[in-house]
Design a protein around this motif. Sequence first.
Motif, short mmCIF file in Angstrom:
data_model
loop_
_atom_site.label_atom_id
_atom_site.label_comp_id
_atom_site.label_asym_id
_atom_site.label_seq_id
_atom_site.Cartn_x
_atom_site.Cartn_y
_atom_site.Cartn_z
N ILE A 3 0.98 -0.94 -0.14
CA ILE A 3 0.77 0.43 0.04
C ILE A 3 1.35 1.03 -0.01
O ILE A 3 2.06 1.59 0.62
N PHE A 4 0.99 2.04 -1.36
CA PHE A 4 1.75 3.18 -1.30
C PHE A 4 0.31 4.60 -1.04
O PHE A 4 -0.27 4.40 -1.47
N SER A 5 0.98 5.29 -0.26
CA SER A 5 0.13 7.14 -0.73
C SER A 5 1.17 7.65 -1.68
O SER A 5 2.13 7.35 -2.35
N LYS A 6 -0.06 8.43 -2.16
CA LYS A 6 0.52 8.60 -4.05
C LYS A 6 1.29 9.52 -3.55
O LYS A 6 2.27 9.85 -4.88
N ASP A 7 1.58 10.84 -2.34
CA ASP A 7 3.13 10.96 -2.44
C ASP A 7 4.09 10.56 -2.02
O ASP A 7 5.43 11.49 -1.78
N ASP A 8 3.77 9.52 -1.55
CA ASP A 8 5.51 9.06 -0.71
C ASP A 8 6.15 8.10 -1.87
O ASP A 8 5.03 7.40 -2.59
N GLY A 9 7.27 8.14 -1.52
CA GLY A 9 8.17 6.95 -2.59
C GLY A 9 8.58 5.78 -2.08
O GLY A 9 8.80 4.79 -2.64
N HIS A 10 7.85 5.20 -0.64
CA HIS A 10 7.96 4.42 -0.50
C HIS A 10 6.14 3.77 -0.05
O HIS A 10 5.66 4.18 0.88
N SER A 11 6.38 2.50 0.50
CA SER A 11 5.14 1.69 0.85
C SER A 11 4.87 2.31 2.31
O SER A 11 6.14 2.61 3.38
N ARG A 12 4.31 1.75 2.90
CA ARG A 12 3.26 1.94 4.23
C ARG A 12 3.02 1.26 4.39
O ARG A 12 3.15 0.68 6.30
N SER A 13 2.83 -0.11 3.68
CA SER A 13 2.32 -1.49 4.66
C SER A 13 2.53 -2.13 3.49
O SER A 13 2.53 -1.89 2.51
N VAL A 14 3.03 -3.84 3.93
CA VAL A 14 2.97 -4.73 2.73
C VAL A 14 2.37 -5.74 3.57
O VAL A 14 2.58 -6.55 4.57
N MET A 15 2.10 -6.50 2.28
CA MET A 15 1.95 -7.81 3.08
C MET A 15 2.52 -9.69 1.81
O MET A 15 2.44 -8.68 0.42
#
Length: 351
Positions: free
Chosen positions: A308-320
Motif C-alpha cells: 500500500i502506497f501513498s500517492k505522494d510517498d516514494g515508499h510503501s507504508r504497508s506490505v502483505m
Amino acid sequence: MKVKVLSRNPDDYIRETKHDIQRVPRNYDPSLHPFEVSREYTRALNATKLERVFAKPFLASLDGHRDGVNCLAKHTRSLSTLLSGSCDGEVKVWDLTKHECVRTLQAHGGFVRGMVVRYCGNSFFTIGDDKTIKQWKMEAPGYGEEEEPLNTILGKTVFTGLDHHQKKGVFATCGQQVDIWDEQRSTPIRSFTWGVDSFSSVRFNPVETELLGSCASDRSIVLYDMRESTPLKKVIMTMRTNTLCWNPMEAYCFTCANEDYNLYTYDMRHLEKPIKVHMDHVSAVLDIDYSPTGQEFVSASFDKTIRIFSKDDGHSRSVMNSLCFSFPTSHSAKRARTDLKVPASQGVYCF
C-alpha cells in the motif's frame, strides 16, 4: 570379516494384532542424521511464515476455482460483490460478507483475460482466449433457465484488456489495437493504432470520462480521447508497463506498474518525467488499483507481496505477503509459468 547371516527378532517389528501401530525402528545417533537440524529449522520457519501470512489484515480465503485466478472485477454499486475469472474460462461471483460463492458460470473456452461490470451494475462483460466478448446478467438465471450470455461478439484476434465507460453504454478492448465498442453494435465504432504489435491493458479515466490510456508491448503508454480519430500522446518507458490506473480524484494523473520493480505516477499534461517514483517491490509489478479517495493505491508484484502506497510517498507504508502468484498479462508472469512451472493462485484472498 565376512557376515554370512543377518537376523533380527520378529517381535521387534511384527504387530500382534492388525489394530496395533506399526513399529518403526529408528537410530537416534546424531552422526547418522547430519541434516536433521536444518530440516527442522526449515519446517519451523515455514510454519512461522504461514502464521504471519494468515494474520491480520488477512480476512478470508475464497476457495473454489479449479485453475489459477487470472482477473478480478469490482461491482460498481455493491461493495459486497466481487467477480473472479480463472484460466479454465470459469467465472465466479462472490459475496464478501458471507465469504462464499453465489454463482458459477463457464464463460469462455480458454483464459478469462478481463472482466468489467457495467456502470449501472445490472450486467458485466468478459473477454477470453476464444476471441469473444460476452455480456452476462448480474442476476443468476431462474429455476429451469439456462446460463446464456445476453450478447456475444466474435472478434478477429484475442482480446487482452477490457474496461467500461463510467457514464455511457460504451466499452473499450485492446489486443492488436485499441477498439471502442457500443453495446448495441457488433463492430467497433472507433479503432486506434500507433505502430504497436499488441496492447496488454486499457483503462478509462473516471473523471474525464472521454480519456483513456493503454499499455503497449513496445514499452510505451498511449493516451487517447474518444472524440478524436487519432491517439493523443505517447511516452516510452525503459521497461514494459503491465497496467495503469487513473487517480479517481485528480483527472490528469495516473500511475503505471512497471517491469523494473517500480511504479510511476505521471501527469498527462507533462509526460517528460514522472511526478513520483514508488519503490520497494523486488520484482515486476503486475497490477495496481486506487482507493476511492485517491490518496492511496495498492499494488501487487511478482515477488508475492501486496503493498500500500501513498500517492505522494516514494515508499510503501504497508506490505502483505501472499501465498501464490497471480498471473495477469505480463512478461514476468509468462516467463514464470512456462519456464519455472510455478502454479498460479487458485483462490481469492481478502484483506
